[in-house]
Write a protein that holds these residues in place. Structure first.
Motif, short mmCIF file in Angstrom:
data_model
loop_
_atom_site.label_atom_id
_atom_site.label_comp_id
_atom_site.label_asym_id
_atom_site.label_seq_id
_atom_site.Cartn_x
_atom_site.Cartn_y
_atom_site.Cartn_z
N UNK A 34 0.96 -1.18 0.05
CA UNK A 34 0.10 0.01 -0.12
C UNK A 34 0.91 1.37 -0.08
N UNK A 35 0.12 2.36 -0.55
CA UNK A 35 0.97 3.74 -0.42
C UNK A 35 1.40 4.04 0.82
N UNK A 36 0.70 3.78 1.74
CA UNK A 36 0.89 4.12 3.31
C UNK A 36 1.98 3.37 3.90
N UNK A 37 2.24 2.36 3.22
CA UNK A 37 3.52 1.31 3.81
C UNK A 37 4.82 1.69 3.03
N UNK A 38 4.68 2.27 1.91
CA UNK A 38 6.00 2.62 1.46
C UNK A 38 7.01 3.36 2.11
N UNK A 39 6.68 4.56 2.63
CA UNK A 39 7.61 5.28 3.50
C UNK A 39 8.20 4.44 4.68
N UNK A 40 7.50 3.72 5.13
CA UNK A 40 8.16 2.67 6.36
C UNK A 40 9.01 1.71 5.45
N UNK A 41 8.69 1.10 4.38
CA UNK A 41 9.67 0.29 3.68
C UNK A 41 10.82 0.82 3.38
N UNK A 42 11.01 2.23 2.92
CA UNK A 42 12.03 3.04 2.52
C UNK A 42 12.71 3.24 3.85
N UNK A 43 12.19 3.58 5.03
CA UNK A 43 13.05 3.62 6.34
C UNK A 43 13.87 2.30 6.65
N UNK A 44 13.08 1.09 6.42
CA UNK A 44 13.73 -0.06 7.01
C UNK A 44 14.72 -0.39 6.00
#
Length: 378
Positions: free
Chosen positions: A140-150
């Motif tokens: 989901x689009x909302x998870x992409x920032x978290x994925x980038x951070x991880x």
């Protein structure tokens, strides 16, 4: 968006400029990569292009509603394979031409797979596009920032624990690439007067590039979702400044370097790209100052085609002999033009003039394509 075409064109023109000097022995500092740790203007062009790829991804995947489907998967796989094949064929062609021009038998020159570099610029673009696209359609689009951070945190930890910031064969990036690819199929990086088997487009360092293209994708989604250009400029400047400052502060613990594509390198270059994109939207799309950007727009509408053309021309110009010097050595188009410039200026200026002339040659071809409305897409 015209401003996006111009930014993409600036990066392609920049890549051709810094990759094709008259001689590598005489480079003005801004036209040379940082030796290892650090950042120079030359180090910005490739990450800016990957950022632009992410922005373009947001536009191109919109027609599929950012959902995985059979036609979309075919498009992703086809484009990935084509980019990989282009990279391999160009490298094989370079070995072939240089071998034949040195006088090697055709059977030896054509059979150069044992020294073919597996990875490179086109291959990195292929991997980044493939995994970036999959992340976009699977999460989901909302998870992409978290994925980038991880990704950035995990990569920083891997490099920190694995001597990833050291220029040595103990570097975990070099160890993985040497083990998987083999030294004969890698780039040999030079720094501090030494040379080791280290590939700046290697396996492990592709991981932060995925985060890099995803940041560009989020910027593209914001541009699409925001219909007011002033709001686009404000948002890009805000987040660009935040990322730039974050990368600048974190570099004291996580060194910034293009060769290992460190996490701070991602933050700093993406932040700068966002700020420049915001300024271009303001001056080009809002204020309507478009004439100055036509030169770069020519590169921006056919980016990969003109970069490929430049790569092939560089091989031919640097290998095919057109005469002999007083000592019996070969004179190539490259050396002849560089020597011409050197006849009336110093080595540094001659080297820069050759690079500028090379960019202009590719621009002429691109301008013909632009005038005829020929857009070569992969």
């Amino acid at each position: 968006m015209l401003s996006l075409d111009i930014l993409r064109g600036i990066t392609i023109a920049g890549m051709l400029l810094v990759n094709n000097p008259g001689t590598w022995s005489y480079l003005y500092k801004p036209l040379a990569h940082a030796d290892w740790i650090g950042l120079s203007p030359t180090d910005l062009v490739f990450p800016f292009f990957i950022f632009c790829m992410g922005v373009s991804m947001a536009f191109s995947l919109k027609k599929f509603n950012y959902k995985l489907s059979g036609p979309l998967m075919w498009k992703i796989v086809r484009r990935t394979v084509i980019l990989f094949l282009i990279g391999w064929v160009v490298q094989w062609f370079g070995h072939l031409v240089r071998g034949l021009c040195k006088g090697d038998p055709f059977s030896e020159a054509v059979n150069n797979l044992d020294t073919l570099r597996y990875l490179g610029v086109f291959q990195r673009l292929a991997l980044v596009y493939f995994f970036g696209s999959l992340c976009v359609v699977l999460f989901s689009r909302k998870f992409i920032p978290w994925l980038i951070g991880i990704i950035l945190v995990v990569y920083a930890l891997i490099l920190g624990l694995g001597n990833g910031y050291d220029f040595s064969l103990n570097n975990i990036i070099a160890q993985i690439d040497n083990s998987v690819l083999g030294t004969n199929h890698m780039y040999h990086e030079s720094a501090y007067g030494e040379s080791i088997s280290f590939d700046p487009e290697g396996i492990l360092s592709t991981l932060p590039c995925i985060a890099h293209v995803l940041i560009g994708y989020l910027a593209g989604r914001m541009i699409i979702a925001t219909h007011n250009n002033t709001e686009r400029v404000t948002t890009l400047l805000l987040w660009g400044t935040v990322m730039l400052l974050a990368g600048w502060l974190l570099q004291y613990g996580i060194p910034c370097g293009k060769k290992m594509w460190s996490s701070t390198f991602v933050l700093i270059t993406c932040g700068m790209a966002m700020c420049i994109q915001a300024m271009l939207i303001y001056f080009v799309d809002i204020k309507g100052h478009k004439r100055w950007g036509r030169f770069f727009e020519t590169f921006g509408v056919n980016p990969l085609a003109l970069y490929l053309l430049g790569t092939i021309l560089a091989i031919l110009f640097g290998a095919i002999p057109i005469g002999h010097d007083a000592e019996g050595g070969n004179i190539t188009i490259h050396s002849a033009v560089y020597n011409f410039f050197q006849s009336f200026c110093n080595e540094y200026t001659a080297s820069a003039l050759y690079a500028i002339a090379f960019v202009m040659l590719n621009w002429i071809v691109g301008r013909v394509l632009y005038k005829k409305k020929i857009y070569i897409k992969i």
